[in-house]
Design a protein around this motif. Sequence first.
Motif, PDB file in Angstrom:
ATOM      1  N   UNK A  28       0.824  -1.211   0.000  1.00 46.17           N
ATOM      2  CA  UNK A  28       0.000   0.000   0.000  1.00 46.17           C
ATOM      3  C   UNK A  28       0.859   1.262   0.000  1.00 46.17           C
ATOM      4  N   UNK A  29       2.025   1.191   0.623  1.00 42.10           N
ATOM      5  CA  UNK A  29       2.898   2.366   0.682  1.00 42.10           C
ATOM      6  C   UNK A  29       3.436   2.747  -0.699  1.00 42.10           C
ATOM      7  N   UNK A  30       3.436   1.782  -1.634  1.00 42.66           N
ATOM      8  CA  UNK A  30       3.914   2.056  -2.989  1.00 42.66           C
ATOM      9  C   UNK A  30       2.995   3.010  -3.733  1.00 42.66           C
ATOM     10  N   UNK A  31       1.788   3.219  -3.202  1.00 42.64           N
ATOM     11  CA  UNK A  31       0.854   4.151  -3.830  1.00 42.64           C
ATOM     12  C   UNK A  31       1.281   5.591  -3.636  1.00 42.64           C
ATOM     13  N   UNK A  32       2.201   5.855  -2.697  1.00 38.20           N
ATOM     14  CA  UNK A  32       2.659   7.208  -2.449  1.00 38.20           C
ATOM     15  C   UNK A  32       1.915   7.850  -1.293  1.00 38.20           C
ATOM     16  N   UNK A  33       2.520   8.819  -0.632  1.00 37.87           N
ATOM     17  CA  UNK A  33       1.935   9.413   0.578  1.00 37.87           C
ATOM     18  C   UNK A  33       0.626  10.161   0.346  1.00 37.87           C
ATOM     19  N   UNK A  34       0.365  10.598  -0.884  1.00 31.52           N
ATOM     20  CA  UNK A  34      -0.846  11.358  -1.161  1.00 31.52           C
ATOM     21  C   UNK A  34      -2.043  10.468  -1.498  1.00 31.52           C
ATOM     22  N   UNK A  35      -1.818   9.182  -1.616  1.00 23.48           N
ATOM     23  CA  UNK A  35      -2.895   8.258  -1.975  1.00 23.48           C
ATOM     24  C   UNK A  35      -3.633   7.787  -0.722  1.00 23.48           C
ATOM     25  N   UNK A  36      -4.932   7.603  -0.856  1.00 17.07           N
ATOM     26  CA  UNK A  36      -5.720   7.104   0.266  1.00 17.07           C
ATOM     27  C   UNK A  36      -5.337   5.658   0.599  1.00 17.07           C
ATOM     28  N   UNK A  37      -4.699   4.971  -0.344  1.00 20.18           N
ATOM     29  CA  UNK A  37      -4.281   3.591  -0.085  1.00 20.18           C
ATOM     30  C   UNK A  37      -3.166   3.561   0.950  1.00 20.18           C
ATOM     31  N   UNK A  85      -9.005   8.390  -8.704  1.00 19.68           N
ATOM     32  CA  UNK A  85      -9.669   8.397  -7.399  1.00 19.68           C
ATOM     33  C   UNK A  85      -8.689   8.010  -6.289  1.00 19.68           C
ATOM     34  N   UNK A  86      -7.879   6.983  -6.552  1.00 20.20           N
ATOM     35  CA  UNK A  86      -6.904   6.531  -5.565  1.00 20.20           C
ATOM     36  C   UNK A  86      -5.604   7.341  -5.612  1.00 20.20           C
ATOM     37  N   UNK A  87      -5.538   8.294  -6.547  1.00 17.03           N
ATOM     38  CA  UNK A  87      -4.352   9.147  -6.720  1.00 17.03           C
ATOM     39  C   UNK A  87      -3.102   8.333  -7.061  1.00 17.03           C
ATOM     40  N   UNK A  88      -3.278   7.359  -7.955  1.00 14.16           N
ATOM     41  CA  UNK A  88      -2.137   6.562  -8.408  1.00 14.16           C
ATOM     42  C   UNK A  88      -2.066   6.558  -9.943  1.00 14.16           C
ATOM     43  N   UNK A  89      -2.576   7.618 -10.567  1.00 10.55           N
ATOM     44  CA  UNK A  89      -2.526   7.672 -12.024  1.00 10.55           C
ATOM     45  C   UNK A  89      -1.089   7.645 -12.527  1.00 10.55           C
TER      46      UNK A  89
END
Length: 454
Positions: A28-37, A85-89
């Motif tokens: 989940x941390x791979x989504x980046x700090x700005x992602x809700x994941x 939506x998840x901010x992982x574009x």
Amino acid sequence: MLPYKPIESNVVTIDVGGQIFQTTKQTLSLAGPKSILSQLAESTHRFIDRDPELFSVLLSLLRTGNLPSKAKAFDVEDLIEEARFYNIESLLINSQSNPSQFDAFNLEKSLILPLNGRDSPSAIATTRYGTLHVSHGSKITSFDWSMRKKSTILTQFTAVDSLLAISPCVAAAGATDFSGLQVLDLEKGYVKEILNWENVSRSSCTVQAIGSSSDLLFVSFESGRRNSNSIMVYDLNTLNPVTEIGHYEIYGAGVDSDPAIPATKLSWVSSYNLLMASGSHSNISGVLGNIKLWDIRSGNVVWEIKEKSDCFSDVTVSDSLSAMFKVGINTGEVFYMDLRKMEDSSLWVCLGDKKKVINGKKEGFGSKIESHSSQVFCGKGGDIELWSEVLMGSRNIVEGRSWEERVYRKNLIGRVKDMGGSRITNLAFGGNKMFVTRNGQQSVEVWQSSTRGF
């Protein structure tokens, strides 16, 4: 005795639309700090009211860095919207449009992008991950990295001759019959800034070419009276002027003199910290041209060549190959020059058949040549030649230095049904795609590896 402390579990359970998923905090941390994941990894409330099937695809993207094969069953727009939506574009873009995935030997024409109106494309520009900007008539049309989102703005130009993508939403544009370089916000449709060159005659300044490095913007200007030209260097972030190079004032020499030819192509050679500037002019006796390599720091030309016998139709320089390539306007042949031996200006090596001009016909007129990665692409007529270096292993001794022998091989790219057609007018590369425009056609061809993409 120390009190019992339970071991914190690394497994995270998430309920997406009523379906349970389990993964790790590291994933989940791979989504980046700005992602809700990423935030879910530390949250006790792990329910998301979204489509679980789309989530499963994006979870696979987090785990492997690539989309699973089942992603092809979904509409691209749905995947893009869910990634936003998840901010992982950015992860989705990287998996689908990473330049490292470009496969020159496996390109096929995958898409035709239609343009509004009757004007053919005059210039195209791309960003690293494949955003495309196309000028056609007084308009600039932009396509996002997925080629699904399209927008068009109307400019003040009658026609845009030079175009540079500064970002997915910002471009620099200029014309040979309109004063000044305009920096345009393509999303909001307005002029952010206009850059002008203050020439001695105080006449208008038209743009002949635009180029850039990672932090600098280069603009080739010519005075409206066509008696002076210059290359201005700006800071790419602030657009403040940094320096001026190649300022020529022509007093009675005539347009056939070397200084009178403004640069019509600018390319940054990062490994040498040099700017390649080339330009040509046609007169009664033929075509004259010059190619110069500028040291921006000193403002001096460190290498140049003047061409008359078989002047170039187009020139490109390859950092990866440490070489410069041209298409002869008379012969139509591709030549290269090793930048490691550029002190010897006679070392143009013909890669073709060295055929001679027949009845004065310019076989290479209008040909385009561009380098990308470690290949060189040459548009001749309606076909595209792909030139690649073959390492032979043998070495030559030149002035006491040892060089590997350089041999290049030619291939025609694409399937037979994709080849031919109208003359190619533009070649550009972005992400894992090649973009092609043709004379008289109101569209852009998208070429992509047949094993990549949704």
